[in-house]
Design an enzyme around this catalytic site. Structure first.
Site, PDB file in Angstrom:
ATOM      1  N   GLY A 188     -59.642  14.078 -16.301  1.00  0.00           N
ATOM      2  CA  GLY A 188     -60.085  12.914 -16.231  1.00  0.00           C
ATOM      3  C   GLY A 188     -61.255  12.189 -16.336  1.00  0.00           C
ATOM      4  O   GLY A 188     -61.495  10.991 -16.783  1.00  0.00           O
ATOM      5  N   ASP A 198     -62.794  10.485 -12.135  1.00  0.00           N
ATOM      6  CA  ASP A 198     -62.230   9.422 -12.647  1.00  0.00           C
ATOM      7  C   ASP A 198     -61.543   8.424 -11.438  1.00  0.00           C
ATOM      8  O   ASP A 198     -61.560   7.320 -11.489  1.00  0.00           O
ATOM      9  CB  ASP A 198     -60.754   9.512 -13.551  1.00  0.00           C
ATOM     10  N   ASP A 258     -57.909   9.687  -4.732  1.00  0.00           N
ATOM     11  CA  ASP A 258     -56.770   8.827  -4.087  1.00  0.00           C
ATOM     12  C   ASP A 258     -56.714   9.780  -2.772  1.00  0.00           C
ATOM     13  O   ASP A 258     -56.993   9.205  -1.665  1.00  0.00           O
ATOM     14  CB  ASP A 258     -55.573   8.996  -4.861  1.00  0.00           C
ATOM     15  N   LYS A 297     -58.503   4.911  -4.702  1.00  0.00           N
ATOM     16  CA  LYS A 297     -57.074   4.431  -4.024  1.00  0.00           C
ATOM     17  C   LYS A 297     -57.007   4.776  -2.383  1.00  0.00           C
ATOM     18  O   LYS A 297     -56.563   5.819  -2.175  1.00  0.00           O
ATOM     19  CB  LYS A 297     -55.928   5.415  -4.745  1.00  0.00           C
ATOM     20  N   ARG A 350     -54.292   9.540 -22.250  1.00  0.00           N
ATOM     21  CA  ARG A 350     -55.756   9.898 -22.009  1.00  0.00           C
ATOM     22  C   ARG A 350     -56.703   9.196 -22.969  1.00  0.00           C
ATOM     23  O   ARG A 350     -57.650   8.710 -22.499  1.00  0.00           O
ATOM     24  CB  ARG A 350     -55.896  11.595 -22.161  1.00  0.00           C
TER      25      ARG A 350
END
Length: 137
Positions: A5, A60, A63, A91, A125
């Site tokens: 990512g 990227d 979280d 996040k 993506r």
């Protein structure tokens, strides 16, 4: 940088750095579908030794923090000189462990996002923007 990512964001960060630097990758995964497994797997390691180097870990999204914490521990064992982290998206509401993120592009709510390198089971993506994945998909 962390794959898969983070590759688009890392490319943009690399182009903005004004100091000499090397780029290397680790392929790390902890997701199945839209849920984290809680298990961090390194399937591709860096090509170069990081011992004694100043390392900027670029990803990227952060979280739960589990992936970042596991990679911090791994890189610390490799005796890096310094270690800092940069994420495009953060996040905080999903955080399960404390991790120090030095550079954050944006804090976001607890939504599953795709595009700009981030995917859902290999899809979306290559979107040139970041979007929220809706349940209808």
């Amino acid at each position: 940088g962390l794959l898969d990512g983070g590759f688009m964001f890392l490319a943009d960060v690399s182009r903005k750095l004004t100091i000499p630097h090397e780029v290397d990758f680790m392929n790390v995964s902890s997701y199945e579908g839209t849920e984290t497994t809680g298990k961090v797997t390194i399937s591709r390691d860096t090509k170069h030794s990081l011992e004694g180097k100043d390392v900027l870990l670029v990803d990227d999204i952060c979280d739960t923090g589990l992936t970042m914490k596991a990679i911090f521990a791994e890189l610390t064992q490799r005796k890096v000189k310094s270690l800092r982290a940069c994420v495009l998206l953060n996040k905080v509401s999903r955080r399960q462990v404390d991790v120090a993120i030095d550079f954050v592009g944006a804090d976001i709510p607890d939504e599953f996002v795709v595009g700009y390198g981030m995917d859902y089971d290999g899809n979306f993506r290559s979107l040139p923007f970041i979007g929220i994945l809706k349940d209808q998909y």
